[in-house]
Every structure is written in C-alpha cells, then in structure tokens.
Write a protein that holds these residues in place. Sequence first.
Motif, PDB file in Angstrom:
ATOM      1  N   ALA A   1      14.663  11.897   1.241  1.00 24.61           N
ATOM      2  CA  ALA A   1      15.380  12.702   0.244  1.00 24.61           C
ATOM      3  C   ALA A   1      14.566  12.884  -1.036  1.00 24.61           C
ATOM      4  CB  ALA A   1      16.734  12.085  -0.071  1.00 24.61           C
ATOM      5  N   GLY A   2      13.262  13.082  -0.888  1.00 23.52           N
ATOM      6  CA  GLY A   2      12.401  13.343  -2.044  1.00 23.52           C
ATOM      7  C   GLY A   2      12.067  12.121  -2.872  1.00 23.52           C
ATOM      8  N   THR A   3      12.398  10.935  -2.400  1.00 24.52           N
ATOM      9  CA  THR A   3      12.147   9.713  -3.157  1.00 24.52           C
ATOM     10  C   THR A   3      11.299   8.750  -2.343  1.00 24.52           C
ATOM     11  OG1 THR A   3      14.294   9.964  -4.235  1.00 24.52           O
ATOM     12  CG2 THR A   3      13.230   7.823  -4.428  1.00 24.52           C
ATOM     13  N   ALA A   4      10.311   8.160  -2.987  1.00 25.15           N
ATOM     14  CA  ALA A   4       9.448   7.169  -2.348  1.00 25.15           C
ATOM     15  C   ALA A   4      10.033   5.784  -2.558  1.00 25.15           C
ATOM     16  CB  ALA A   4       8.042   7.245  -2.939  1.00 25.15           C
ATOM     17  N   TYR A   5      10.019   4.989  -1.503  1.00 22.29           N
ATOM     18  CA  TYR A   5      10.534   3.627  -1.559  1.00 22.29           C
ATOM     19  C   TYR A   5       9.464   2.657  -1.048  1.00 22.29           C
ATOM     20  CZ  TYR A   5      15.027   6.044  -1.840  1.00 22.29           C
ATOM     21  OH  TYR A   5      16.062   6.865  -2.210  1.00 22.29           O
ATOM     22  N   PRO A   6       8.554   2.228  -1.934  1.00 28.62           N
ATOM     23  CA  PRO A   6       7.599   1.204  -1.492  1.00 28.62           C
ATOM     24  C   PRO A   6       8.363  -0.071  -1.161  1.00 28.62           C
ATOM     25  CG  PRO A   6       6.902   2.212  -3.559  1.00 28.62           C
ATOM     26  CD  PRO A   6       8.307   2.678  -3.290  1.00 28.62           C
ATOM     27  N   SER A   7       7.969  -0.721  -0.097  1.00 28.50           N
ATOM     28  CA  SER A   7       8.693  -1.902   0.366  1.00 28.50           C
ATOM     29  C   SER A   7       8.342  -3.129  -0.458  1.00 28.50           C
ATOM     30  CB  SER A   7       8.361  -2.169   1.838  1.00 28.50           C
ATOM     31  OG  SER A   7       8.939  -3.378   2.253  1.00 28.50           O
ATOM     32  N   ASN A   8       9.347  -3.928  -0.723  1.00 33.12           N
ATOM     33  CA  ASN A   8       9.130  -5.203  -1.398  1.00 33.12           C
ATOM     34  C   ASN A   8       9.076  -6.341  -0.385  1.00 33.12           C
ATOM     35  OD1 ASN A   8       9.126  -4.032  -3.960  1.00 33.12           O
ATOM     36  ND2 ASN A   8      11.353  -4.049  -4.039  1.00 33.12           N
ATOM     37  N   ALA A   9       9.098  -6.005   0.919  1.00 34.59           N
ATOM     38  CA  ALA A   9       9.118  -7.024   1.964  1.00 34.59           C
ATOM     39  C   ALA A   9       7.805  -7.798   2.029  1.00 34.59           C
ATOM     40  CB  ALA A   9       9.407  -6.388   3.317  1.00 34.59           C
ATOM     41  N   SER A  10       6.725  -7.165   1.593  1.00 38.88           N
ATOM     42  CA  SER A  10       5.430  -7.829   1.655  1.00 38.88           C
ATOM     43  C   SER A  10       4.756  -7.790   0.286  1.00 38.88           C
ATOM     44  CB  SER A  10       4.535  -7.143   2.678  1.00 38.88           C
ATOM     45  OG  SER A  10       3.244  -7.690   2.635  1.00 38.88           O
ATOM     46  N   PRO A  11       4.553  -8.946  -0.329  1.00 38.37           N
ATOM     47  CA  PRO A  11       3.854  -8.981  -1.623  1.00 38.37           C
ATOM     48  C   PRO A  11       2.427  -8.439  -1.518  1.00 38.37           C
ATOM     49  CG  PRO A  11       4.732 -11.164  -1.039  1.00 38.37           C
ATOM     50  CD  PRO A  11       4.989 -10.254   0.110  1.00 38.37           C
ATOM     51  N   GLN A  12       1.863  -8.471  -0.301  1.00 39.85           N
ATOM     52  CA  GLN A  12       0.501  -7.990  -0.078  1.00 39.85           C
ATOM     53  C   GLN A  12       0.335  -6.529  -0.510  1.00 39.85           C
ATOM     54  OE1 GLN A  12      -0.732  -8.417   3.994  1.00 39.85           O
ATOM     55  NE2 GLN A  12      -2.433  -6.987   3.785  1.00 39.85           N
ATOM     56  N   PHE A  13       1.372  -5.718  -0.318  1.00 40.13           N
ATOM     57  CA  PHE A  13       1.267  -4.291  -0.602  1.00 40.13           C
ATOM     58  C   PHE A  13       1.977  -3.874  -1.892  1.00 40.13           C
ATOM     59  CE2 PHE A  13       0.719  -4.681   3.999  1.00 40.13           C
ATOM     60  CZ  PHE A  13      -0.467  -3.992   4.165  1.00 40.13           C
ATOM     61  N   LYS A  14       2.490  -4.827  -2.632  1.00 34.23           N
ATOM     62  CA  LYS A  14       3.254  -4.518  -3.832  1.00 34.23           C
ATOM     63  C   LYS A  14       2.418  -3.715  -4.826  1.00 34.23           C
ATOM     64  CE  LYS A  14       6.302  -6.525  -7.252  1.00 34.23           C
ATOM     65  NZ  LYS A  14       6.893  -7.733  -7.806  1.00 34.23           N
ATOM     66  N   GLU A  15       2.964  -2.587  -5.251  1.00 34.74           N
ATOM     67  CA  GLU A  15       2.367  -1.667  -6.234  1.00 34.74           C
ATOM     68  C   GLU A  15       1.009  -1.128  -5.808  1.00 34.74           C
ATOM     69  OE1 GLU A  15       2.404  -3.484 -10.091  1.00 34.74           O
ATOM     70  OE2 GLU A  15       4.553  -3.864 -10.002  1.00 34.74           O
ATOM     71  N   ARG A  16       0.741  -1.116  -4.497  1.00 34.03           N
ATOM     72  CA  ARG A  16      -0.533  -0.591  -4.001  1.00 34.03           C
ATOM     73  C   ARG A  16      -0.362   0.658  -3.143  1.00 34.03           C
ATOM     74  NH1 ARG A  16      -2.861  -4.702  -0.477  1.00 34.03           N
ATOM     75  NH2 ARG A  16      -4.563  -3.225  -0.341  1.00 34.03           N
ATOM     76  N   VAL A  17       0.875   0.940  -2.694  1.00 28.66           N
ATOM     77  CA  VAL A  17       1.120   2.074  -1.806  1.00 28.66           C
ATOM     78  C   VAL A  17       1.711   3.225  -2.603  1.00 28.66           C
ATOM     79  CG1 VAL A  17       2.278   2.845   0.294  1.00 28.66           C
ATOM     80  CG2 VAL A  17       1.601   0.460   0.082  1.00 28.66           C
ATOM     81  N   GLN A  18       1.150   4.418  -2.399  1.00 30.11           N
ATOM     82  CA  GLN A  18       1.616   5.602  -3.131  1.00 30.11           C
ATOM     83  C   GLN A  18       1.756   6.779  -2.172  1.00 30.11           C
ATOM     84  OE1 GLN A  18      -1.044   6.754  -6.282  1.00 30.11           O
ATOM     85  NE2 GLN A  18       0.153   8.549  -6.820  1.00 30.11           N
ATOM     86  N   TRP A  19       2.848   7.520  -2.310  1.00 30.19           N
ATOM     87  CA  TRP A  19       3.102   8.729  -1.510  1.00 30.19           C
ATOM     88  C   TRP A  19       2.219   9.861  -1.999  1.00 30.19           C
ATOM     89  CZ3 TRP A  19       5.120  10.578   2.769  1.00 30.19           C
ATOM     90  CH2 TRP A  19       5.515  11.908   2.846  1.00 30.19           C
ATOM     91  N   ILE A  20       1.459  10.481  -1.104  1.00 27.53           N
ATOM     92  CA  ILE A  20       0.650  11.654  -1.469  1.00 27.53           C
ATOM     93  C   ILE A  20       0.935  12.819  -0.517  1.00 27.53           C
ATOM     94  CG2 ILE A  20      -1.202  10.354  -2.587  1.00 27.53           C
ATOM     95  CD1 ILE A  20      -2.831  10.779   0.020  1.00 27.53           C
ATOM     96  N   GLY A  21       1.922  12.645   0.371  1.00 24.21           N
ATOM     97  CA  GLY A  21       2.246  13.679   1.353  1.00 24.21           C
ATOM     98  C   GLY A  21       3.104  14.785   0.767  1.00 24.21           C
ATOM     99  N   ASP A  22       3.373  15.770   1.593  1.00 26.98           N
ATOM    100  CA  ASP A  22       4.248  16.886   1.250  1.00 26.98           C
ATOM    101  C   ASP A  22       4.917  17.331   2.555  1.00 26.98           C
ATOM    102  OD1 ASP A  22       5.477  19.284   0.600  1.00 26.98           O
ATOM    103  OD2 ASP A  22       3.785  20.047  -0.566  1.00 26.98           O
ATOM    104  N   LEU A  23       6.183  16.972   2.717  1.00 27.76           N
ATOM    105  CA  LEU A  23       6.864  17.259   3.979  1.00 27.76           C
ATOM    106  C   LEU A  23       6.914  18.749   4.284  1.00 27.76           C
ATOM    107  CD1 LEU A  23       9.785  14.662   4.081  1.00 27.76           C
ATOM    108  CD2 LEU A  23       7.526  14.559   5.130  1.00 27.76           C
TER     109      LEU A  23
END
Length: 197
Positions: free
Chosen positions: A87-109
């Motif tokens: 729904a137009g919103t990115a939800y980076p997962s907090n399940a893994s501290p390894q990826f915290k604040e490192r994943v960013q959406w750059i796609g365009d559906l």
Amino acid sequence: MEIRLRDVPHFYVVFFGYALVLLFGTFPVTAIDVYTPAELMVENGTTGILKCTFKSREVISSGASVSWTFLAEGSEGSPITIFHYSAGTAYPSNASPQFKERVQWIGDLNKKDASIKLSKMQFGDNGTYSCDVKNPPDIEVMPARLQLWVVMKESLPQTNTAVIVGAVVGAIIGLILITVVAYLIIRMQESKHDYEG
C-alpha cells in the motif's frame, strides 16, 4: 447401443468429469512471474542493489505487495523476512538486528520493479535472498531467488583497461584497413574501364 441401468452411474461420473475438465480447464491461471539475477557479488562495506522485476497479467492494484526474505549461507533454518512493501509503504523488518536500518525500497510497482538496496554490506549477508510479489488476483507466485556473495575488493571480477583499449584500437585499425582495401578495389575497377574504352 442400449445403456443398461447398472451403467448409468458410471456414465454420469464420466460425463461430469469431462464437463468439469472443460469448464475449469479453460479459465486462465492467474500468476506472476518474478525475476532476479541468479547471483550477485558485492564488495564488503559497499551498497548492493538486489534487483527484482516481475510480470503480472493484471493492472497493479492497491493490494500489491512485495516481501524479501533471507536465508544465511549454510543455514538450514527458515528464511527471515527482512523487508515488506505494501500500500505504498515500506516496512523494514525488525526481526533481524543484522539488517536494521540497512534495507531501503528503491522499486516502483507501476514499472514492475520490486528492487531493494542493502547498505554497508558485510560477510554475514552471504546467503539466499528471495523476492515474492503479490498483485491480487495474481497471487500464485514462485519467489525468485538470488545468491549474494559479499567479497573483498580483490575478489571482484576486474575489467582490464588494457583489453578494452586494445579492442578499441583494433576496431579502428580494422576499419582503416577495410576502407583502404575498398578504395584500391574501386580504383582497379576504374582503371579496367579506362583500358577497355
């Protein structure tokens, strides 16, 4: 041929079986095709683009979503979700501290792109990443899998500048030779015509 009473149930089973095959076999299956590169090598400490594209037979709906999961190299556990987009919103997962604040959406559906960016790559990021796209009613999908290798700079495939320069110089020399040969052939043809005339 006369149908006997005891053959009637068998007849109906076969008849309705064919009818169901014809009825349901003619409806198109709604599915999405998802694509990622098979492998990706990224230098340690840099940013990597995890490319994912898809084809859907339906118009992109407001219910479209993307999920990225990760399974560490050598792990036999279940993959963890590292990113979700809906729904137009990115939800980076907090399940893994390894990826915290490192994943960013750059796609365009709307452009059928479901790519993400992963910054500050580290050796612990080695593993299999899966891209899963849903676009209701297109929800039947086999997630695409990408094998990521984080390597030292020295291990990356190098483009050899000398090879590139040599190829360009060779192409130029080849064009010059072709031009000279074409010129000589034309001159020989013209001199034959002068002699005959």
